[in-house]
Design an enzyme around this catalytic site. Structure first.
Site, mmCIF file in Angstrom:
data_model
loop_
_atom_site.group_PDB
_atom_site.id
_atom_site.type_symbol
_atom_site.label_atom_id
_atom_site.label_comp_id
_atom_site.label_asym_id
_atom_site.label_seq_id
_atom_site.Cartn_x
_atom_site.Cartn_y
_atom_site.Cartn_z
ATOM 1 N N LYS A 162 0.854 -1.205 0.000
ATOM 2 C CA LYS A 162 0.000 0.000 0.000
ATOM 3 C C LYS A 162 0.885 1.249 0.000
ATOM 4 O O LYS A 162 2.095 1.162 0.218
ATOM 5 C CB LYS A 162 -0.911 -0.020 1.230
ATOM 6 C CG LYS A 162 -0.168 0.003 2.560
ATOM 7 C CD LYS A 162 -1.112 -0.287 3.729
ATOM 8 C CE LYS A 162 -0.370 -0.312 5.059
ATOM 9 N NZ LYS A 162 -1.229 -0.783 6.162
ATOM 10 N N ARG B 96 -10.259 0.106 15.958
ATOM 11 C CA ARG B 96 -10.217 0.997 14.809
ATOM 12 C C ARG B 96 -11.253 0.480 13.817
ATOM 13 O O ARG B 96 -12.293 1.088 13.654
ATOM 14 C CB ARG B 96 -8.791 1.017 14.221
ATOM 15 C CG ARG B 96 -8.560 2.088 13.202
ATOM 16 C CD ARG B 96 -7.124 2.103 12.714
ATOM 17 N NE ARG B 96 -6.703 0.813 12.165
ATOM 18 C CZ ARG B 96 -5.504 0.585 11.631
ATOM 19 N NH1 ARG B 96 -4.598 1.544 11.589
ATOM 20 N NH2 ARG B 96 -5.202 -0.599 11.144
ATOM 21 N N TYR C 260 19.114 28.281 8.551
ATOM 22 C CA TYR C 260 17.942 29.030 9.028
ATOM 23 C C TYR C 260 17.852 29.004 10.547
ATOM 24 O O TYR C 260 18.040 27.950 11.170
ATOM 25 C CB TYR C 260 16.656 28.424 8.463
ATOM 26 C CG TYR C 260 16.420 28.724 7.006
ATOM 27 C CD1 TYR C 260 16.254 30.021 6.548
ATOM 28 C CD2 TYR C 260 16.356 27.684 6.086
ATOM 29 C CE1 TYR C 260 16.021 30.285 5.205
ATOM 30 C CE2 TYR C 260 16.129 27.940 4.744
ATOM 31 C CZ TYR C 260 15.967 29.238 4.312
ATOM 32 O OH TYR C 260 15.745 29.489 2.989
ATOM 33 N N MET D 295 14.645 23.270 2.421
ATOM 34 C CA MET D 295 13.799 22.577 1.444
ATOM 35 C C MET D 295 14.627 21.692 0.511
ATOM 36 O O MET D 295 14.248 20.550 0.223
ATOM 37 C CB MET D 295 13.010 23.602 0.624
ATOM 38 C CG MET D 295 11.993 22.962 -0.288
ATOM 39 S SD MET D 295 11.085 24.147 -1.297
ATOM 40 C CE MET D 295 9.991 24.874 -0.107
HETATM 41 C C1 LIG Z 1 -0.482 -1.860 6.753
HETATM 42 C C2 LIG Z 1 -1.033 -3.116 7.279
HETATM 43 C C3 LIG Z 1 -0.186 -4.206 7.554
HETATM 44 C C4 LIG Z 1 1.323 -4.117 7.461
HETATM 45 O O1 LIG Z 1 1.802 -3.539 8.671
HETATM 46 P P1 LIG Z 1 3.365 -3.413 8.958
HETATM 47 O O2 LIG Z 1 3.430 -2.910 10.362
HETATM 48 O O3 LIG Z 1 3.908 -2.442 7.975
HETATM 49 O O4 LIG Z 1 3.933 -4.771 8.781
HETATM 50 C C5 LIG Z 1 -0.768 -5.395 7.937
HETATM 51 N N1 LIG Z 1 -2.109 -5.507 8.083
HETATM 52 C C6 LIG Z 1 -2.946 -4.472 7.869
HETATM 53 C C7 LIG Z 1 -4.406 -4.653 8.074
HETATM 54 C C8 LIG Z 1 -2.444 -3.246 7.473
HETATM 55 O O5 LIG Z 1 -3.274 -2.219 7.273
#
Ligand SMILES: *Cc1c(COP(=O)(O)O)cnc(C)c1O
Length: 361
Positions: free
Chosen positions: A33, A129, A253, A301
């Site tokens: 993702k 959640r 800065y 930046m």
């Molecule tokens: C993003 C996600 C993972 C992966 O989590 P990591 O901590 O990056 O291994 C696994 N399961 C679900 C439901 C997620 O949303």
């Protein structure tokens, strides 16, 4: 050309995927993702396509981008659909989907799809959640089991504190999962990366490694399995200017850093517009020609400044690595008060270059 880039080692990605499989003895969804945690989801999917069991992404848009790039393996939508109108598209593209909410359940029960869906039914075992409450889970499972639109059911939950083994919370979540799913057949999936690395009793039938694929540890302490991971992203650039400053001179800065000794200061072509954290404090480690140096002064930046006083051989054109092999992103993240996940996802502007062997690192 500007020397800032991210060198992505796809062989290290495969190594980490194999480690997830080997540690768990389970099938593994490679979680790609958020554009493969900033590593480029399509390139990561192509690199893993020959060996991965399936992929996982956050939403339909991310899955379709993979399908359009020719990725044919199963892809799980970790949050399912957001509107019922996505359902026919999910069926058409042979995507798998999580169902975590009553509204999704109703959408599916009412749908007439071209092919039944592989569903991962999510239990809220304590993270609070998403997911069905333990008392509702068996009822929903039976409703889906009886539904023509469902090809298979996987039982799933997610841990909130698997990276903190001493809290007792993961044991509670595992027990809640066992109770809520008792007597319901089908594969089980509980583990994110921290679960894969540290919770063998929860490995189940499918694991869902994310951050570990990219070679960063989910833990804030040294962990034996995490030590076997290899960094995938090398964020690199070069020294583009060098300056000798006497004692008492401010750098950058806000004059955050003031020289305490005669200082040789190097400027690196890398800044917060590239995704390097602006809030990284003085002293955050940086590799210059493979040697450790320290950030000195506020990150701008497009540039940042490092103290080269103790590296007399370093100079204009020296190679700089902000994180990667030799300096794990998790270490940089802990200096900057964040996590490697966020550093990776924030990567911006820099071109990504892909290599499929270790020789170029
Ligand atoms: C993003 C996600 C993972 C992966 O989590 P990591 O901590 O990056 O291994 C696994 N399961 C679900 C439901 C997620 O949303």
């Amino acid at each position: 050309m500007r020397p800032a880039h991210a060198l992505i080692n796809l062989e290290a990605l495969r190594h980490n995927y194999r480690l997830a499989r080997q540690l768990s003895g389970a099938c593994a969804l490679a979680v790609i993702k958020a554009n493969g945690y900033g590593h480029d989801a399509v390139e990561c999917a192509r690199a893993l396509e020959q060996e991965a069991d399936a992929f996982a992404v956050a939403c339909l848009e991310e899955a379709l981008a993979l399908r359009q790039a020719g990725i044919r393996l199963p892809i799980l939508l970790l949050e399912g659909w957001f509107e019922a109108s996505e359902l026919p598209v999910i069926a058409e593209h042979r995507l798998w989907s999580v169902v975590h909410h009553q509204a999704q359940l109703e959408d599916l029960l009412e749908a007439r799809l071209s092919a039944p869906l592989h569903i991962w039914l999510k239990l809220d075992s304590g993270m609070h959640r998403v997911g069905f409450a333990p008392d509702d889970y068996a009822r929903v499972w039976r409703q889906l089991k009886a539904c023509d639109q469902v090809a298979s059911l996987t039982k799933m939950t997610h841990f909130s504190r698997a990276d903190e083994p001493e809290t007792g919370r993961t044991e509670e979540q595992i027990a809640t999962f066992r109770r809520a799913t008792e007597g319901l057949e089908g594969p089980r999936s509980l583990c994110n990366s921290a679960g894969v690395l540290a919770w063998p009793p929860a490995h189940g039938d499918w694991v869902r490694p994310g951050i570990m694929l990219y070679g960063a540890t989910p833990f804030e302490f040294d962990q034996a399995n995490a030590a076997r991971l290899r960094p995938v992203m090398n964020l690199e650039s070069r020294i583009i200017a060098v300056r000798d400053l006497p004692v008492g001179e401010p750098i950058g800065y806000g004059s955050r850093f003031v020289t305490q000794r005669p200082t040789r200061m190097g400027v690196v072509a890398m800044g917060y517009a590239d995704g390097y954290p602006r809030h990284a404090p003085d002293g955050t480690p940086v590799l210059v020609d493979g040697q450790r140096a320290r950030l000195a002064g506020r990150v701008s930046m497009d540039m940042l400044t490092v103290d080269l006083t103790d590296l007399p051989q370093a100079g204009l054109g020296s190679r700089v690595r902000l994180w990667g092999e030799g300096l794990n992103a998790s270490e940089v993240a802990s200096h900057a008060g964040t996590i490697a996940y966020q550093l990776f996802c924030n990567l911006n502007r820099v071109p990504r270059r892909f290599i499929s062997s270790d020789s170029a690192i």
